[in-house]
Design a protein around this motif. Structure first.
Motif, mmCIF file in Angstrom:
data_model
loop_
_atom_site.group_PDB
_atom_site.id
_atom_site.type_symbol
_atom_site.label_atom_id
_atom_site.label_comp_id
_atom_site.label_asym_id
_atom_site.label_seq_id
_atom_site.Cartn_x
_atom_site.Cartn_y
_atom_site.Cartn_z
ATOM 1 N N THR A 147 1.118 3.747 -3.182
ATOM 2 C CA THR A 147 0.700 5.135 -2.976
ATOM 3 C C THR A 147 1.790 6.083 -3.471
ATOM 4 O O THR A 147 1.515 7.044 -4.192
ATOM 5 N N HIS B 275 0.837 -1.206 0.000
ATOM 6 C CA HIS B 275 0.000 0.000 0.000
ATOM 7 C C HIS B 275 0.871 1.255 0.000
ATOM 8 O O HIS B 275 0.653 2.174 -0.799
ATOM 9 N N ALA C 264 -3.411 0.768 -4.579
ATOM 10 C CA ALA C 264 -3.030 1.100 -3.202
ATOM 11 C C ALA C 264 -4.233 0.981 -2.273
ATOM 12 O O ALA C 264 -4.121 0.477 -1.154
ATOM 13 N N ALA D 190 -4.767 -1.376 0.992
ATOM 14 C CA ALA D 190 -5.161 -0.836 2.296
ATOM 15 C C ALA D 190 -6.330 -1.625 2.873
ATOM 16 O O ALA D 190 -6.323 -1.990 4.062
#
Length: 145
Positions: free
Chosen positions: A113, A109, A121, A125
């Motif tokens: 990002t 993640h 991403a 998450a």
């Protein structure tokens, strides 16, 4: 209260802060940021929150979880072979495997990002959050020994 009570407390506290932090960001901060901030400001705030959470994870959460987890396992007499045994061993093995998957998803993640791959991403998450809840569920399923 014994020394082992303190070790278990630190282990549970670390897990609570990790999962609680994920839930707070997902259920409180993100919806408010989406509603109240323009896209640029939202990106700045969420990026800063992510960096801070990642730093705390690497510097505090992960070392505490690993140290206390290993200490608890040692205290309970867990061996590599016992992880294949029914009951405590197999549940602990599943918890450890899921914990590793959660850490991989959380790392992915952060990397995605930073690479601007926001959709993937977000998937990582959510995967990390759901997996974290699974780790807590497995922890509560461990038989008392």
């Amino acid at each position: 209260m014994t020394w082992w009570s303190v070790v278990r407390f630190l282990h549970v506290l670390g897990a609570a802060l990790w999962v609680g932090g994920q839930l707070s960001v997902s259920l409180v901060l993100l919806p408010l940021a989406r509603r109240l901030l323009d896209e640029q400001r939202r990106g700045q705030v969420l990026s800063a929150v992510g960096r801070r959470f990642g730093l705390l994870t690497a510097a505090v959460f992960l070392p505490v979880q690993l140290a206390t987890g290993v200490a608890i396992a040692w205290h309970k007499g867990v061996t590599w072979a016992s992880l294949a045994e029914p009951g405590y061993g197999r549940i602990l093995a599943a918890k450890l495997l899921l914990f590793c998957a959660v850490m991989a998803a959380a790392g992915a993640h952060g990397w995605l990002t930073g690479a601007g791959r926001t959709r993937l991403a977000r998937v990582m998450a959510v995967t990390s959050l759901v997996g974290s809840l699974g780790v807590v569920l497995l922890a509560t399923a461990l038989p008392a020994t």
